[in-house]
Scaffold this active site. Sequence first.
Site, short mmCIF file in Angstrom:
data_model
loop_
_atom_site.label_atom_id
_atom_site.label_comp_id
_atom_site.label_asym_id
_atom_site.label_seq_id
_atom_site.Cartn_x
_atom_site.Cartn_y
_atom_site.Cartn_z
CB SER A 145 -0.86 -0.01 1.27
OG SER A 145 -1.48 1.24 1.46
CE1 TYR A 158 -5.21 -1.76 4.42
CE2 TYR A 158 -3.85 0.17 3.99
CZ TYR A 158 -4.56 -0.93 3.52
OH TYR A 158 -4.59 -1.21 2.17
N1 LIG Z 1 -8.49 -0.06 -2.49
C1 LIG Z 1 -7.40 0.64 -2.25
O1 LIG Z 1 -7.36 1.88 -2.41
C2 LIG Z 1 -6.16 -0.03 -1.75
C3 LIG Z 1 -5.05 0.78 -1.49
C4 LIG Z 1 -3.88 0.18 -1.04
C5 LIG Z 1 -3.82 -1.18 -0.85
N2 LIG Z 1 -4.92 -1.94 -1.10
C6 LIG Z 1 -4.81 -3.39 -0.86
O2 LIG Z 1 -5.18 -4.09 -2.04
C7 LIG Z 1 -5.80 -5.31 -1.67
C8 LIG Z 1 -7.20 -5.38 -2.32
O3 LIG Z 1 -7.97 -4.30 -1.82
P1 LIG Z 1 -9.48 -4.04 -2.29
O4 LIG Z 1 -9.70 -2.57 -2.17
O5 LIG Z 1 -9.73 -4.71 -3.57
O6 LIG Z 1 -10.30 -4.76 -1.11
P2 LIG Z 1 -11.88 -5.04 -1.00
O7 LIG Z 1 -12.61 -4.62 -2.22
O8 LIG Z 1 -12.29 -4.47 0.33
O9 LIG Z 1 -11.93 -6.65 -0.94
C9 LIG Z 1 -11.32 -7.30 0.14
C10 LIG Z 1 -11.19 -8.77 -0.20
O10 LIG Z 1 -10.56 -9.42 0.92
C11 LIG Z 1 -11.37 -10.55 1.27
N3 LIG Z 1 -11.33 -10.84 2.70
C12 LIG Z 1 -11.41 -9.96 3.72
N4 LIG Z 1 -11.43 -10.63 4.90
C13 LIG Z 1 -11.35 -11.96 4.61
C14 LIG Z 1 -11.35 -13.15 5.38
N5 LIG Z 1 -11.43 -13.13 6.72
N6 LIG Z 1 -11.24 -14.34 4.73
C15 LIG Z 1 -11.19 -14.40 3.37
N7 LIG Z 1 -11.20 -13.30 2.58
C16 LIG Z 1 -11.30 -12.09 3.19
C17 LIG Z 1 -12.77 -10.15 0.88
O11 LIG Z 1 -13.60 -11.31 0.80
P3 LIG Z 1 -15.17 -11.25 1.19
O12 LIG Z 1 -15.90 -10.87 -0.07
O13 LIG Z 1 -15.46 -12.62 1.67
O14 LIG Z 1 -15.33 -10.21 2.27
C18 LIG Z 1 -12.52 -9.46 -0.45
O15 LIG Z 1 -12.40 -10.39 -1.49
C19 LIG Z 1 -5.85 -5.33 -0.14
O16 LIG Z 1 -4.72 -6.02 0.35
C20 LIG Z 1 -5.74 -3.87 0.21
O17 LIG Z 1 -5.21 -3.67 1.50
C21 LIG Z 1 -6.10 -1.41 -1.55
#
Ligand SMILES: NC(=O)c1ccc[n+]([C@@H]2O[C@H](COP(=O)([O-])OP(=O)(O)OC[C@H]3O[C@@H](n4cnc5c(N)ncnc54)[C@H](OP(=O)(O)O)[C@@H]3O)[C@@H](O)[C@H]2O)c1
Length: 253
Positions: A145, A158
């Site tokens: 991130s 985080y």
């Molecule tokens: N979005 C951003 O701006 C951003 C920025 C920096 C880094 N990131 C990183 O990029 C990655 C993807 O982010 P995103 O924004 O796409 O996230 P998101 O849309 O919130 O999706 C989160 C994913 O993680 C899964 N998850 C969460 N808890 C879980 C558990 N206990 N067991 C199994 N699966 C679980 C969720 O599954 P369920 O559907 O079952 O909940 C979902 O598929 C993450 O590592 C995040 O920290 C994102």
Amino acid sequence: MSEKLFGLNGKVAAVTGGTRGIGRAVAGGLAEAGADIALLQRNTSQVDIKKEIEGHGRTCHIIPCDLNDKEQVKAAIPSVVEAFGRIDILVNAAGIQRRSDAVDFSEEDWDDVLNINLKTTWILCQQAGRYMVPNKSGKIINFASLLSYQGGIRVPAYAASKGGVSQLTKALSNEWAKEGVNVNSVVPGYIATDMNTALIQDEDRNQQILDRIPAGDWGKPEDFIGAVVFLASDASRYVHGHQLAVDGGWLGR
Ligand SMILES: NC(=O)c1ccc[n+]([C@@H]2O[C@H](COP(=O)([O-])OP(=O)(O)OC[C@H]3O[C@@H](n4cnc5c(N)ncnc54)[C@H](OP(=O)(O)O)[C@@H]3O)[C@@H](O)[C@H]2O)c1
């Protein structure tokens, strides 16, 4: 030329976070590039992405895995190998966020965030490494991130977890690069997913963020397909311990 460099035919990729957001786009993108996919997923009734992957002519299995359940996490990679006979690529895309003023931040939230974002990433990397290192081949892609570099606001757990993911990536790369295993991370900027609904809905904060992004807009989950396919393919043979930013220019500013 591009098939030789970027094609993933015959490869098996395990993906966490494939149900939504970035992980979902990436799982579909890896399948389009030719990989069969193991979705490490807690809600096994969510089969949309599995169907999408099968629509690309690829095999897909859902491996039940609640990332809060240590036993399921430890069993996940052996289950992938049992189902497919191999694992070539691991993408740790799942992650959670909790926001609160630091003085009020609960111990439970701290433990949840550190557990899912950092500890399960470590366990899955270690388990995958146990297959990849003896095979002298493999690709591990962790999601870091901007908060691997910056402290953020009201997100202490985080920021700590993503700083850890970044360091873990480098630590594993230092051991496994010579074994033919590439361990790299992707660094998303501000991406319009469920994780950021609260920020997008806060008009002032949303505007502050947009003003700071050189590209002038939030990123999309699809923006990660190219970066992940690159890091999963032969094209990244000599790329190790790298943090690949997909951030609309944020870190350069
Ligand atoms: N979005 C951003 O701006 C951003 C920025 C920096 C880094 N990131 C990183 O990029 C990655 C993807 O982010 P995103 O924004 O796409 O996230 P998101 O849309 O919130 O999706 C989160 C994913 O993680 C899964 N998850 C969460 N808890 C879980 C558990 N206990 N067991 C199994 N699966 C679980 C969720 O599954 P369920 O559907 O079952 O909940 C979902 O598929 C993450 O590592 C995040 O920290 C994102």
